[in-house]
Design an enzyme around this catalytic site. Structure first.
Site, PDB file in Angstrom:
ATOM      1  N   GLN A  59      13.021 -17.377   5.417  1.00 60.48           N
ATOM      2  CA  GLN A  59      12.248 -17.606   6.648  1.00 60.48           C
ATOM      3  C   GLN A  59      10.797 -17.912   6.296  1.00 60.48           C
ATOM      4  OE1 GLN A  59      11.785 -14.011   8.966  1.00 60.48           O
ATOM      5  NE2 GLN A  59      11.378 -15.129  10.857  1.00 60.48           N
ATOM      6  N   GLY A  60      10.356 -19.142   6.538  1.00 59.02           N
ATOM      7  CA  GLY A  60       8.987 -19.544   6.206  1.00 59.02           C
ATOM      8  C   GLY A  60       8.093 -19.526   7.428  1.00 59.02           C
ATOM      9  N   TYR A  61       7.751 -18.350   7.892  1.00 57.35           N
ATOM     10  CA  TYR A  61       6.838 -18.213   9.034  1.00 57.35           C
ATOM     11  C   TYR A  61       5.433 -17.837   8.538  1.00 57.35           C
ATOM     12  CZ  TYR A  61      10.372 -18.095  12.838  1.00 57.35           C
ATOM     13  OH  TYR A  61      11.335 -18.382  13.767  1.00 57.35           O
ATOM     14  N   SER A  62       5.325 -16.638   7.918  1.00 58.49           N
ATOM     15  CA  SER A  62       4.006 -16.051   7.636  1.00 58.49           C
ATOM     16  C   SER A  62       3.223 -16.859   6.624  1.00 58.49           C
ATOM     17  CB  SER A  62       4.172 -14.621   7.110  1.00 58.49           C
ATOM     18  OG  SER A  62       4.879 -13.845   8.026  1.00 58.49           O
ATOM     19  N   SER A 117      10.814 -13.454   2.086  1.00 58.62           N
ATOM     20  CA  SER A 117      11.890 -12.660   1.463  1.00 58.62           C
ATOM     21  C   SER A 117      12.995 -13.573   0.955  1.00 58.62           C
ATOM     22  CB  SER A 117      12.481 -11.681   2.478  1.00 58.62           C
ATOM     23  OG  SER A 117      11.472 -10.824   2.966  1.00 58.62           O
ATOM     24  N   GLU A 139      16.356 -11.229  15.651  1.00 58.53           N
ATOM     25  CA  GLU A 139      16.140 -10.206  14.623  1.00 58.53           C
ATOM     26  C   GLU A 139      16.632  -8.862  15.143  1.00 58.53           C
ATOM     27  OE1 GLU A 139      12.015 -10.303  13.346  1.00 58.53           O
ATOM     28  OE2 GLU A 139      12.589 -11.156  11.417  1.00 58.53           O
ATOM     29  N   ASN A 160       3.656  -2.137  13.988  1.00 54.67           N
ATOM     30  CA  ASN A 160       3.620  -1.123  15.059  1.00 54.67           C
ATOM     31  C   ASN A 160       2.578  -1.458  16.120  1.00 54.67           C
ATOM     32  OD1 ASN A 160       5.614   0.335  13.849  1.00 54.67           O
ATOM     33  ND2 ASN A 160       4.440   2.227  13.635  1.00 54.67           N
TER      34      ASN A 160
HETATM   35  C1  LIG Z   1       8.933  -6.406   3.378  1.00 54.33           C
HETATM   36  C2  LIG Z   1       8.431  -7.594   4.152  1.00 54.33           C
HETATM   37  C3  LIG Z   1       9.217  -8.728   4.258  1.00 54.33           C
HETATM   38  C4  LIG Z   1       8.743  -9.840   4.950  1.00 54.33           C
HETATM   39  N1  LIG Z   1       9.524 -10.979   4.990  1.00 54.33           N
HETATM   40  C5  LIG Z   1       9.061 -12.081   5.604  1.00 54.33           C
HETATM   41  C6  LIG Z   1       9.811 -13.295   5.575  1.00 54.33           C
HETATM   42  O1  LIG Z   1      10.898 -13.363   4.998  1.00 54.33           O
HETATM   43  N2  LIG Z   1       9.283 -14.395   6.163  1.00 54.33           N
HETATM   44  C7  LIG Z   1       8.077 -14.373   6.803  1.00 54.33           C
HETATM   45  O2  LIG Z   1       7.680 -15.396   7.353  1.00 54.33           O
HETATM   46  N3  LIG Z   1       7.335 -13.238   6.849  1.00 54.33           N
HETATM   47  C8  LIG Z   1       7.798 -12.104   6.252  1.00 54.33           C
HETATM   48  N4  LIG Z   1       7.049 -10.946   6.265  1.00 54.33           N
HETATM   49  C9  LIG Z   1       5.715 -10.988   6.870  1.00 54.33           C
HETATM   50  C10 LIG Z   1       5.557 -10.199   8.170  1.00 54.33           C
HETATM   51  O3  LIG Z   1       6.160 -10.878   9.242  1.00 54.33           O
HETATM   52  C11 LIG Z   1       4.041 -10.020   8.355  1.00 54.33           C
HETATM   53  O4  LIG Z   1       3.602  -9.165   7.315  1.00 54.33           O
HETATM   54  C12 LIG Z   1       3.705  -9.413   9.695  1.00 54.33           C
HETATM   55  O5  LIG Z   1       3.948 -10.326  10.723  1.00 54.33           O
HETATM   56  C13 LIG Z   1       2.219  -8.976   9.749  1.00 54.33           C
HETATM   57  O6  LIG Z   1       1.411 -10.046   9.420  1.00 54.33           O
HETATM   58  P1  LIG Z   1       0.269  -9.904   8.294  1.00 54.33           P
HETATM   59  O7  LIG Z   1       0.881  -9.246   7.108  1.00 54.33           O
HETATM   60  O8  LIG Z   1      -0.348 -11.235   8.139  1.00 54.33           O
HETATM   61  O9  LIG Z   1      -0.776  -8.878   8.898  1.00 54.33           O
HETATM   62  P2  LIG Z   1      -1.880  -9.210   9.993  1.00 54.33           P
HETATM   63  O10 LIG Z   1      -1.263  -9.965  11.121  1.00 54.33           O
HETATM   64  O11 LIG Z   1      -3.063  -9.791   9.322  1.00 54.33           O
HETATM   65  O12 LIG Z   1      -2.222  -7.766  10.502  1.00 54.33           O
HETATM   66  C14 LIG Z   1      -3.049  -6.865   9.758  1.00 54.33           C
HETATM   67  C15 LIG Z   1      -3.200  -5.586  10.579  1.00 54.33           C
HETATM   68  O13 LIG Z   1      -3.828  -5.883  11.837  1.00 54.33           O
HETATM   69  C16 LIG Z   1      -3.010  -5.445  12.903  1.00 54.33           C
HETATM   70  N5  LIG Z   1      -3.084  -6.413  14.012  1.00 54.33           N
HETATM   71  C17 LIG Z   1      -2.931  -7.769  13.916  1.00 54.33           C
HETATM   72  N6  LIG Z   1      -3.039  -8.334  15.137  1.00 54.33           N
HETATM   73  C18 LIG Z   1      -3.258  -7.321  16.018  1.00 54.33           C
HETATM   74  C19 LIG Z   1      -3.459  -7.266  17.435  1.00 54.33           C
HETATM   75  N7  LIG Z   1      -3.429  -8.368  18.199  1.00 54.33           N
HETATM   76  N8  LIG Z   1      -3.651  -6.039  18.005  1.00 54.33           N
HETATM   77  C20 LIG Z   1      -3.657  -4.907  17.239  1.00 54.33           C
HETATM   78  N9  LIG Z   1      -3.491  -4.906  15.899  1.00 54.33           N
HETATM   79  C21 LIG Z   1      -3.290  -6.088  15.297  1.00 54.33           C
HETATM   80  C22 LIG Z   1      -1.601  -5.393  12.339  1.00 54.33           C
HETATM   81  O14 LIG Z   1      -0.790  -4.478  13.024  1.00 54.33           O
HETATM   82  C23 LIG Z   1      -1.849  -4.950  10.905  1.00 54.33           C
HETATM   83  O15 LIG Z   1      -1.997  -3.554  10.851  1.00 54.33           O
HETATM   84  C24 LIG Z   1       7.478  -9.814   5.578  1.00 54.33           C
HETATM   85  C25 LIG Z   1       6.692  -8.655   5.485  1.00 54.33           C
HETATM   86  C26 LIG Z   1       7.149  -7.560   4.776  1.00 54.33           C
HETATM   87  C27 LIG Z   1       6.273  -6.336   4.698  1.00 54.33           C
END
Ligand SMILES: Cc1cc2nc3c(=O)[nH]c(=O)nc-3n(C[C@H](O)[C@H](O)[C@H](O)COP(=O)(O)OP(=O)(O)OC[C@H]3O[C@@H](n4cnc5c(N)ncnc54)[C@H](O)[C@@H]3O)c2cc1C
Length: 402
Positions: free
Chosen positions: A131-134, A166, A249, A373
């Site tokens: 999944q290429g989202y993030s 992942s 999901e 969360n």
């Molecule tokens: C084990 C694992 C597997 C993953 N696998 C994939 C995958 O296969 N494909 C993929 O695309 N992604 C994947 N991800 C990425 C995952 O979807 C992102 O980590 C997640 O969406 C959070 O984005 P970020 O890490 O950029 O954190 P950020 O969005 O930068 O957030 C940082 C902090 O700020 C808080 N925050 C952000 N916005 C808000 C808001 N509006 N209000 C309050 N708090 C906020 C968050 O809760 C967090 O604590 C994976 C992540 C993990 C840990």
């Protein structure tokens, strides 16, 4: 809500249990328990062979329509399959992204050609997906995706970086959210492309996690190419498709996870009984609390799936995600307290962790992926409790729980 299996469901459960018992034998006896959280790299070839074995016997994609190779199993039987799968200690599935995310999305939004091309190899375990989202600047805020795709003759050319992808290192294909109209408002200029991974324009760099292993990766697209017709949904309508994928999901898989969580809690309980900490009133209280919360999670999940025949609606899904992720993180912390001083040292050099240490470290990720969360609390606040919405920039009406 009736917690008992109907006669038909009981027969299905018996069939699933019999099949798993008979088939997790021979070469696959060694596959039992492989690939749990923090050990996703384990037994790759054996697990892929198992995946193909499941497919050959009709035990992948059980909820997909029969027309596309599934069993058309109702929700109750999808839950039963997941429960029995974990109960049998079968290995962690490899193609979760293909079966659980991309497949249902193609079934809902794909062209007939895309369905014919992609669904069968997912069902048989022949092609793996990621999944290429993030991206570095687009996690919770998926609408901020910067990876660009431009049409060049009959092909899209993709440039940009994805992160936390992942299983990219094992995958044949990636579903990539790309920006195809930079002039449009953020969430309107995105498209959902299907990109082959084995080509010169794709570089995959594993990220070493705190568990010592690498489940996820950085993925660099530098002139990667894919055919012009491999867009799911309309060009520039990728936001809608990307959100639909997210709705697939979890859901039915959570009941299987709950069986697994119960096994983990039992290990912590057994340890507390053995090392005397179970007599400590505070530890006892926390153990009982974990047991009660897990029972609530199970009942609430069954309730939210009752009468539902598709993805669980977002507010319910958010409540479940927040609850189980926090529960699992708390279990990891309790496990460390019950383990005592042993929790602080690795079992062997250089970095051999025991199962409980691994649960503690990996469960930190549970409160981040699939919507952190904080994001779940925002959704619950706005859509369940009717609180005032989070302030947004005028052009940005979309924020996701990716
Ligand atoms: C084990 C694992 C597997 C993953 N696998 C994939 C995958 O296969 N494909 C993929 O695309 N992604 C994947 N991800 C990425 C995952 O979807 C992102 O980590 C997640 O969406 C959070 O984005 P970020 O890490 O950029 O954190 P950020 O969005 O930068 O957030 C940082 C902090 O700020 C808080 N925050 C952000 N916005 C808000 C808001 N509006 N209000 C309050 N708090 C906020 C968050 O809760 C967090 O604590 C994976 C992540 C993990 C840990």
């Amino acid at each position: 809500m009736d917690l008992h299996d109907s006669a038909e469901d009981a027969a299905f459960r018996a069939e699933a249990r019999r099949w798993l018992e008979a088939n997790l034998s021979g070469e696959f006896a060694h596959a039992r328990g492989l690939g749990r959280a923090g050990l996703q790299h384990e037994g790759r070839d054996l697990r892929m062979a198992w995946e193909r074995h499941l497919g050959a016997h009709g035990w992948t994609c059980v909820g997909w329509p029969r027309a596309w190779g599934g069993r058309g199993a109702p929700m109750s039987q999808q839950v039963i399959w997941n429960e029995e799968y974990v109960r049998a200690d079968a290995p962690a599935r490899v193609n979760v992204m293909g079966e659980g995310l991309l497949g249902p999305t193609v079934i809902a939004y794909g062209t007939d050609d895309q369905k014919r091309r992609f669904l069968e190899p997912i069902r048989t375990g022949a092609e793996l997906w990621c999944q290429g989202y993030s991206e570095p600047g687009a996690g919770s805020d998926l609408a901020n995706v910067q990876t660009r795709a431009v049409l060049d003759g009959g092909e899209w050319v993709v440039r940009g970086q994805k992160v936390w992808t992942s299983y990219a290192q094992w995958s044949d294909w990636c579903f990539v959210v790309c920006r195809t109209d930079p002039a449009a408002p953020r969430h309107k200029g995105l498209s959902y492309l299907l990109v082959p991974m084995d080509q010169p324009g794709v570089e995959i760099r594993p990220i070493r996690q705190i568990t010592g292993t690498s489940e996820f990766n950085e993925v660099f697209f530098d002139g990667a190419r894919t055919s012009a017709d491999l867009v799911v949904g309309e060009v520039n309508d990728g936001w809608r498709v990307a959100l639909a994928t997210l709705a697939f999901e979890r859901g039915v898989g959570l009941l299987g996870d709950i069986v697994h969580f119960r096994k983990e809690l039992d290990v912590v309980l057994e340890l507390a009984r053995k090392n005397g900490l179970g007599a400590d009133p505070l530890v006892r209280q926390r153990l009982a609390d974990m047991w009660i919360r897990l029972s609530i999670l199970r009942l609430n999940t069954l309730r939210s799936l009752t009468g539902v025949d598709g993805p669980v609606a977002p507010p319910q899904a958010s409540i479940a995600k927040l609850f189980w992720a926090t529960w699992h993180r708390d279990l990891g912390e309790l496990a460390m307290d019950v383990l005592g001083a042993d929790a602080m040292v690795a079992g062997a050099l250089p970095y051999e962790l025991c199962d409980l240490q691994r649960i503690f470290l990996f469960s930190r990720a549970d409160t981040i992926y699939g919507g952190s969360n904080e994001i779940q609390r925002n959704i619950i606040g706005e859509r369940v409790l009717g609180l005032p919405p989070e302030p947004k920039a005028p052009a940005d009406k979309g924020r996701t729980n990716a």
